[in-house]
Design a protein around this motif. Structure first.
Motif, short mmCIF file in Angstrom:
data_model
loop_
_atom_site.label_atom_id
_atom_site.label_comp_id
_atom_site.label_asym_id
_atom_site.label_seq_id
_atom_site.Cartn_x
_atom_site.Cartn_y
_atom_site.Cartn_z
N THR A 261 90.31 29.05 65.39
CA THR A 261 91.27 28.29 64.59
C THR A 261 90.56 27.23 63.75
O THR A 261 89.44 26.82 64.06
N SER A 262 91.25 26.78 62.72
CA SER A 262 90.70 25.76 61.83
C SER A 262 91.39 24.43 62.07
O SER A 262 92.57 24.37 62.41
N ASP A 263 90.62 23.35 61.90
CA ASP A 263 91.18 22.00 62.01
C ASP A 263 91.68 21.46 60.67
O ASP A 263 92.22 20.37 60.61
N ARG A 264 91.48 22.22 59.59
CA ARG A 264 91.93 21.78 58.28
C ARG A 264 93.46 21.69 58.23
O ARG A 264 94.16 22.53 58.81
N PRO A 265 94.01 20.69 57.53
CA PRO A 265 95.47 20.64 57.35
C PRO A 265 95.96 21.90 56.63
O PRO A 265 95.36 22.34 55.65
N SER A 266 97.03 22.48 57.13
CA SER A 266 97.51 23.75 56.58
C SER A 266 98.28 23.52 55.28
O SER A 266 99.17 22.67 55.21
#
Length: 378
Positions: A261-266
């Protein structure tokens, strides 16, 4: 300049002063490129010619010492009475294109932002018992003569090794080493002009995605259209997950490294990591790290991979758009359909200024398709 837009040029050795009227009138065009992670750059084109006996030996502007390499340039644009420092940089290249036409010859000076001065001298230096944030702050402080102000965001993982464990060693330029230190935490380093003329902010920390949502880029909507062109690319091979193992250098235990998973804001409702039937898997093969460092690095690899899943390039007319597009902020987009409308992150902007025209070329990105919002700011 187009009505309502004023350009100010300051130039000099290290304390730039406003350019003379003669120099300003010779400007044919100005181009400034802002990148979210790389050095920003500029190019100024001057019309040159010979007008008298004194010019027979050489072009007058070419003899002007202000335009020589390694002089400092500050470009300020006033848009709707609001001044904006476009760039504070150093001249690194000079080109002359001669022509037989009167004033048809062009003198072009090109340069990069102040951080180029950090990339000139390679060093072999030890930094014993210092963590990455402390080393970065110390290296930035060496360039205070350029008004460089460090803005350091310390990582949650602090690693200050003792002399018996390891000694951090710099092999290369200050800029290269600072970026290397930032990469360990998926951090970035860049220098941006401001907050006032003559000052520069040297940022070392996690990528910033501002909370401000800029006025929407609008296409195919009649009189509301403010974009001249748009091109969309959806790269199905960009997103990647990470898997592998690490031998923790502190306790010698074999630990699993895995993240999907990514921690970037979706910014989308269909992230490539979650919606694609196939997603690439990258093996984690780095060594000499603790398990915490390895997991942080794996997270960084995933976050970077989703930054450029959907890439949009285009050009807008600044007068119709009504403001300057800012990098490292969000922007709305409308008129392209549900799959590609919505919010994007502004990755780069190139300002193109000439007599009677001000264009902005841009690149905006996000991690997948389909919008998360039904309305955008206009």
């Amino acid at each position: 300049m187009p009505k309502g837009i004023n350009l100010t040029l300051k130039i000099g050795s290290n304390n730039p002063q406003p350019a003379s009227r003669e120099l300003m009138e010779a400007i044919d065009s100005v181009e400034v490129t802002h990148n979210d992670r790389e050095r920003s750059g500029f190019q100024i084109v001057f019309a040159v010619g010979r007008s008298g006996a004194k010019d027979q030996k050489d072009y007058k502007l070419l003899r002007n010492t202000l335009l020589k390499p390694f002089n400092r340039v500050i470009l300020i644009v006033s848009f709707n009475a609001k001044p904006k420092i476009l760039l504070d940089g150093i001249i690194t290249n000079q080109q002359l294109a001669a022509s037989n036409e009167p004033r048809g010859s062009k003198l072009t000076v090109t340069g990069e932002d102040i951080s180029v001065m950090m990339d000139l001298d390679e060093e072999s230096t030890e930094h014993p018992q210092q963590d990455e944030a402390t080393i970065s702050r110390m290296l930035i402080s060496k360039y205070s003569k350029y008004g460089m102000i460090p803005q350091i965001i310390k990582p949650s993982l602090k690693d200050r090794p003792n002399k018996n464990e390891r000694i951090p060693v710099q092999q290369g330029t200050d800029l290269g080493y600072i970026k290397q230190l930032a990469e360990r935490f998926a951090f970035v380093f860049y220098v941006e002009p401001g907050p006032v003329s003559g000052k520069n902010t040297a940022y070392w920390g996690p990528p910033r995605q501002g909370t401000r949502i800029q006025r929407a880029l609008t296409v195919n909507m009649g009189s509301f259209t403010n974009v001249d062109s748009l091109n969309f690319q959806n790269n199905a091979l960009a997103a990647t997950t990470v898997a592998g193992k690490i031998q923790d250098r502190k306790n010698n235990r074999i630990q699993k490294v895995q993240d999907k998973t990514s921690d970037r804001p979706s910014l989308t409702s269909k992230s490539a990591l979650k919606s694609q039937t196939k997603v690439r898997v990258t093996q984690f093969r780095e060594t000499g790290r603790s398990s915490l460092q390895a997991n942080s690095r794996a997270q960084a690899m995933i976050d970077r991979s989703v930054d450029d899943v959907v890439t949009v390039t285009g050009e807008l007319d600044s007068i119709r758009y009504g403001e300057l597009l800012e990098i490292r902020e969000k922007v709305g987009l409308r008129g392209a359909g549900y799959s590609y409308d919505g919010l994007y992150y502004v990755k780069s902007v190139t300002h193109k200024i000439s007599k009677g025209e001000y264009k902005q070329s841009f690149t905006v990105t996000r991690e997948g398709t389909e919008t998360t919002v039904q309305r955008v700011s206009v």
